[in-house]
Write an enzyme that holds these catalytic residues in place. Structure first.
Site, PDB file in Angstrom:
ATOM      1  N   LEU A 185      32.573 -65.714  57.653  1.00 15.46           N
ATOM      2  CA  LEU A 185      31.799 -66.769  56.990  1.00 15.46           C
ATOM      3  C   LEU A 185      31.308 -66.258  55.629  1.00 15.46           C
ATOM      4  O   LEU A 185      30.562 -65.285  55.560  1.00 15.46           O
ATOM      5  CB  LEU A 185      30.611 -67.173  57.858  1.00 15.46           C
ATOM      6  CG  LEU A 185      30.967 -67.584  59.293  1.00 15.46           C
ATOM      7  CD1 LEU A 185      29.715 -68.059  60.025  1.00 15.46           C
ATOM      8  CD2 LEU A 185      32.040 -68.659  59.308  1.00 15.46           C
TER       9      LEU A 185
ATOM     10  N   LYS B  41      44.472 -39.911  25.548  1.00 14.33           N
ATOM     11  CA  LYS B  41      44.909 -41.200  26.111  1.00 14.33           C
ATOM     12  C   LYS B  41      46.409 -41.203  26.321  1.00 14.33           C
ATOM     13  O   LYS B  41      47.153 -40.818  25.408  1.00 14.33           O
ATOM     14  CB  LYS B  41      44.541 -42.335  25.149  1.00 14.33           C
ATOM     15  CG  LYS B  41      44.851 -43.709  25.710  1.00 14.33           C
ATOM     16  CD  LYS B  41      45.215 -44.745  24.650  1.00 14.33           C
ATOM     17  CE  LYS B  41      46.680 -44.699  24.326  1.00 14.33           C
ATOM     18  NZ  LYS B  41      47.094 -45.687  23.334  1.00 14.33           N
TER      19      LYS B  41
ATOM     20  N   ASN C 228      48.542 -42.533  16.129  1.00 17.92           N
ATOM     21  CA  ASN C 228      49.546 -43.172  17.001  1.00 17.92           C
ATOM     22  C   ASN C 228      49.707 -44.659  16.748  1.00 17.92           C
ATOM     23  O   ASN C 228      50.559 -45.291  17.325  1.00 17.92           O
ATOM     24  CB  ASN C 228      49.184 -42.934  18.475  1.00 17.92           C
ATOM     25  CG  ASN C 228      47.814 -43.503  18.824  1.00 17.92           C
ATOM     26  OD1 ASN C 228      46.912 -43.519  17.986  1.00 17.92           O
ATOM     27  ND2 ASN C 228      47.658 -43.970  20.034  1.00 17.92           N
TER      28      ASN C 228
ATOM     29  N   ARG D 133      49.555 -29.654   1.332  1.00 18.70           N
ATOM     30  CA  ARG D 133      48.261 -29.597   0.644  1.00 18.70           C
ATOM     31  C   ARG D 133      48.514 -29.720  -0.851  1.00 18.70           C
ATOM     32  O   ARG D 133      49.517 -29.194  -1.351  1.00 18.70           O
ATOM     33  CB  ARG D 133      47.594 -28.240   0.843  1.00 18.70           C
ATOM     34  CG  ARG D 133      47.021 -28.040   2.216  1.00 18.70           C
ATOM     35  CD  ARG D 133      46.324 -26.698   2.249  1.00 18.70           C
ATOM     36  NE  ARG D 133      46.100 -26.304   3.620  1.00 18.70           N
ATOM     37  CZ  ARG D 133      46.020 -25.051   4.018  1.00 18.70           C
ATOM     38  NH1 ARG D 133      46.165 -24.062   3.152  1.00 18.70           N
ATOM     39  NH2 ARG D 133      45.805 -24.784   5.276  1.00 18.70           N
TER      40      ARG D 133
ATOM     41  N   ARG E 152      18.364 -66.217  46.198  1.00 16.51           N
ATOM     42  CA  ARG E 152      17.399 -65.261  45.660  1.00 16.51           C
ATOM     43  C   ARG E 152      18.037 -64.128  44.864  1.00 16.51           C
ATOM     44  O   ARG E 152      17.356 -63.315  44.252  1.00 16.51           O
ATOM     45  CB  ARG E 152      16.547 -64.691  46.811  1.00 16.51           C
ATOM     46  CG  ARG E 152      15.474 -65.682  47.219  1.00 16.51           C
ATOM     47  CD  ARG E 152      14.589 -65.110  48.286  1.00 16.51           C
ATOM     48  NE  ARG E 152      15.179 -65.282  49.601  1.00 16.51           N
ATOM     49  CZ  ARG E 152      14.772 -64.644  50.696  1.00 16.51           C
ATOM     50  NH1 ARG E 152      13.800 -63.763  50.620  1.00 16.51           N
ATOM     51  NH2 ARG E 152      15.336 -64.876  51.850  1.00 16.51           N
TER      52      ARG E 152
HETATM   53  C1  UD1 Z   1      22.550 -66.186  61.049  1.00 13.52           C
HETATM   54  C2  UD1 Z   1      22.324 -66.522  62.516  1.00 13.52           C
HETATM   55  C3  UD1 Z   1      21.210 -65.632  63.064  1.00 13.52           C
HETATM   56  C4  UD1 Z   1      21.591 -64.183  62.871  1.00 13.52           C
HETATM   57  C5  UD1 Z   1      21.890 -63.911  61.410  1.00 13.52           C
HETATM   58  C6  UD1 Z   1      22.452 -62.522  61.255  1.00 13.52           C
HETATM   59  C7  UD1 Z   1      22.817 -68.911  62.725  1.00 13.52           C
HETATM   60  C8  UD1 Z   1      22.238 -70.263  62.880  1.00 13.52           C
HETATM   61  N1  UD1 Z   1      21.951 -67.915  62.627  1.00 13.52           N
HETATM   62  O1  UD1 Z   1      21.350 -66.539  60.378  1.00 13.52           O
HETATM   63  O2  UD1 Z   1      21.022 -65.889  64.447  1.00 13.52           O
HETATM   64  O3  UD1 Z   1      20.539 -63.349  63.323  1.00 13.52           O
HETATM   65  O4  UD1 Z   1      22.891 -64.827  60.923  1.00 13.52           O
HETATM   66  O5  UD1 Z   1      22.602 -62.227  59.887  1.00 13.52           O
HETATM   67  O6  UD1 Z   1      24.018 -68.751  62.716  1.00 13.52           O
HETATM   68  N2  UD1 Z   1      27.487 -69.535  55.883  1.00 13.52           N
HETATM   69  C9  UD1 Z   1      28.487 -70.390  55.514  1.00 13.52           C
HETATM   70  N3  UD1 Z   1      28.245 -71.728  55.528  1.00 13.52           N
HETATM   71  C10 UD1 Z   1      27.058 -72.255  55.902  1.00 13.52           C
HETATM   72  C11 UD1 Z   1      26.022 -71.364  56.269  1.00 13.52           C
HETATM   73  C12 UD1 Z   1      26.270 -70.018  56.258  1.00 13.52           C
HETATM   74  O7  UD1 Z   1      29.585 -69.965  55.191  1.00 13.52           O
HETATM   75  O8  UD1 Z   1      26.932 -73.476  55.900  1.00 13.52           O
HETATM   76  C13 UD1 Z   1      27.745 -68.083  55.888  1.00 13.52           C
HETATM   77  C14 UD1 Z   1      26.888 -67.313  54.898  1.00 13.52           C
HETATM   78  O9  UD1 Z   1      27.573 -67.131  53.671  1.00 13.52           O
HETATM   79  C15 UD1 Z   1      26.685 -66.002  55.616  1.00 13.52           C
HETATM   80  C16 UD1 Z   1      26.793 -66.336  57.088  1.00 13.52           C
HETATM   81  O10 UD1 Z   1      27.417 -67.594  57.161  1.00 13.52           O
HETATM   82  O11 UD1 Z   1      27.726 -65.075  55.283  1.00 13.52           O
HETATM   83  C17 UD1 Z   1      25.432 -66.379  57.759  1.00 13.52           C
HETATM   84  O12 UD1 Z   1      24.667 -67.417  57.167  1.00 13.52           O
HETATM   85  P1  UD1 Z   1      23.130 -67.265  56.829  1.00 13.52           P
HETATM   86  O13 UD1 Z   1      22.655 -68.512  56.208  1.00 13.52           O
HETATM   87  O14 UD1 Z   1      22.880 -65.990  56.132  1.00 13.52           O
HETATM   88  O15 UD1 Z   1      22.548 -67.202  58.323  1.00 13.52           O
HETATM   89  P2  UD1 Z   1      21.194 -66.563  58.780  1.00 13.52           P
HETATM   90  O16 UD1 Z   1      20.104 -67.502  58.486  1.00 13.52           O
HETATM   91  O17 UD1 Z   1      21.094 -65.179  58.259  1.00 13.52           O
END
Ligand code: UD1
Ligand code: CA
Length: 457
Positions: free
Chosen positions: A7, A349, A384, A438, A14
């Site tokens: 994912l 280089k 060069n 020279r 932030r």
């Molecule tokens: C998630 C878990 C949480 C866990 C934590 C660990 C859920 C609801 N919660 O929370 O239980 O402890 O990860 O780090 O799953 N992403 C997408 N699409 C979205 C949302 C997220 O691709 O719509 C990806 C983000 O880029 C990220 C990953 O999914 O790489 C996790 O998403 P994030 O929003 O960070 O989840 P957490 O709130 O950290």
């Protein structure tokens, strides 16, 4: 077949930069690369990365290395996995590992250990968990006597649930067929109105499927970065792990200030790395070298007993026993042969410098083939580039190139030849010859006295 979904759709608000969070770098590599690397080490043959925010950056980075699925809106981790349904449906027999692209320290042992448990327990889903002293922000693992009961997100948890210190790493193994079934049952009925992947655990149990938890021995698998401070903490953790690894292999550090060594670098035993040194990419360093202080070395192969002091070197080869520095720039495609010595303020280089050759100070050698035991005097320049094209210079073995010689390329100095200091060489010089270019020195005696006398009048 087993497969993985990573994912990587999230933004990381932030961080305050238009970069998808998994593309922020830890020790020079995007976090996504760390996660991909763990999958590749665990020999997972099929991988699909979910993109969303600034998707192009990720697809450009990946090229055709693996598949991607685009999530147009960020509606939660469950929704993100739903976007991979076409990928999942291509092979529904095996298991699917789901990973977060922003938690770089997931490792092969955890992935394989969890898969073994997942298969042995015949689970529909196995959650990878960790026990951490500060569980704030993570999903908590709910357990009953019979095992895992579900996952509750920080925002949805009661005060009592927030005390639980076993947390969800965000990584899971699913039976692929069961994952497809479970995804269809997730709703967004929670505080964040998101489709939580975490809900699959409770749904599986409700449907009479088996669910399990695999608690990783490495609590770092959960570490992620929500802001720049978090990213620095990940870099610090990764940096220290790499330094420890090299120390265990016999590499010496008197002080690690400003030393950054990327994961892919190899260093031989007995080598000492001094402060301010950054070693990147596929750099390989031999044994008993002293590298630093203040070197930047990228994709460069270095032999044994090499001494580099305040050197920047890129995409080059430096053979055994070479001494370079201080303040030397070795640009790409250079080869410094054994025993050569290169002193202060020299730039090389795209050149070969023969063994035992000395370039002691203040010289530019570009697009040149320099022989063995050549002496290049102070201030020499290989000219060069004529403004249109680049040409090569060739300098024969044992040649002595006098100070401030300009070699106008293309030009060839024969072996054992000399150039007189200050000469500009525009034609080839035969072996054993001396080349002098020279103006005749003219001395006007008493010139200053006559000038002053004139002024007085
Ligand atoms: C998630 C878990 C949480 C866990 C934590 C660990 C859920 C609801 N919660 O929370 O239980 O402890 O990860 O780090 O799953 N992403 C997408 N699409 C979205 C949302 C997220 O691709 O719509 C990806 C983000 O880029 C990220 C990953 O999914 O790489 C996790 O998403 P994030 O929003 O960070 O989840 P957490 O709130 O950290
Ligand atoms: Ca996260």
């Amino acid at each position: 077949m087993n497969q993985a979904v990573i994912l990587a759709g999230g933004q990381g608000k932030r961080m305050k930069a238009p970069i998808p969070k998994p593309m922020f770098r830890v020790l020079g590599e995007p976090m996504l690369e760390w996660v991909l690397g763990a999958c590749e080490q665990a020999e997972i043959p099929r991988i699909c990365v979910v993109t969303g925010y600034e998707a192009q950056q990720i697809t450009d980075y990946l090229g055709d290395r693996c598949e991607t699925a685009y999530q147009a809106e960020r509606l939660g981790t469950g929704h993100a996995v739903m976007q991979t349904l076409p990928f999942l449906k291509q092979d529904t027999d095996g298991n699917t590992l789901v990973l977060c692209g922003d938690a770089p320290f997931i490792d092969k042992d955890t992935i394989i250990g969890a898969l073994e448990r997942h298969i042995a327990e015949r689970n529909a889903v196995t959650v990878i968990t960790a026990r951490v002293p500060q569980p704030f922000g993570y999903g908590r693992i709910l357990r009953t006597d019979s095992g895992i009961a579900g996952i509750i997100e920080e925002k949805d948890a009661t005060d009592a649930q927030r005390q639980i210190n076993e947390i969800n790493s965000g990584c899971y193994w699913f039976r692929t067929g069961k994952l497809i079934e479970l995804l269809s049952k997730i709703t967004n009925n929670n505080k964040q109105q998101e489709y939580y992947l975490t809900d699959t655990v409770a749904i599986a149990l409700d449907e009479g499927m088996r669910a399990g938890a695999f608690c990783s021995e490495n609590p770092d698998v959960v570490l992620g970065a929500n802001d720049r401070k978090g990213l620095l903490a990940l870099n610090t953790a990764a940096r220290n792990a790499v330094l420890n690894y090299h120390m265990e292999n016999g590499v010496g550090f008197t002080c690690t200030d400003g030393i950054i060594i990327e994961r892919s670098v190899k260093i031989g035993a007995g080598t000492e790395i001094l402060p301010g040194t950054i070693l990147r990419g596929k750099t390989v360093i031999g044994e008993n070298c002293v590298i630093g202080p203040n070197c930047v070395i990228e994709n460069t192969e270095i032999g044994d007993n090499v001494r580099l002091n305040t050197v920047q070197a890129y995409e080059s080869r430096i053979d055994a026993g070479v001494k370079i520095g201080p303040y030397v720039h070795i640009r790409p495609n250079s080869h410094i042969c054994s025993g050569a010595a290169i002193g202060d303020f020299v730039e090389i280089k795209n050149s070969e410098i023969g063994s035992g050759t000395m370039i002691a100070h203040l010289a530019y050698i570009g697009d040149s083939d320099v022989g063995r035991k050549v002496n290049i005097g102070c201030g020499c320049v290989t000219v060069n580039f004529d403004g249109v094209r680049k040409s090569r210079c060739e300098i024969g073995d044992h040649a002595f190139v006098g100070c401030n010689t300009n070699l106008i390329a293309p030009v060839k100095l024969g072996k054992d030849c000399y150039t007189a200091a200050g000469s500009t060489i525009t034609t080839d010089i035969p072996d054993y010859a001396l080349a002098i270019d020279r103006g005749t020195l003219e001395i006007k005696e008493g010139y200053t006295l006559r000038k002053f006398a004139k002024k007085k009048k």
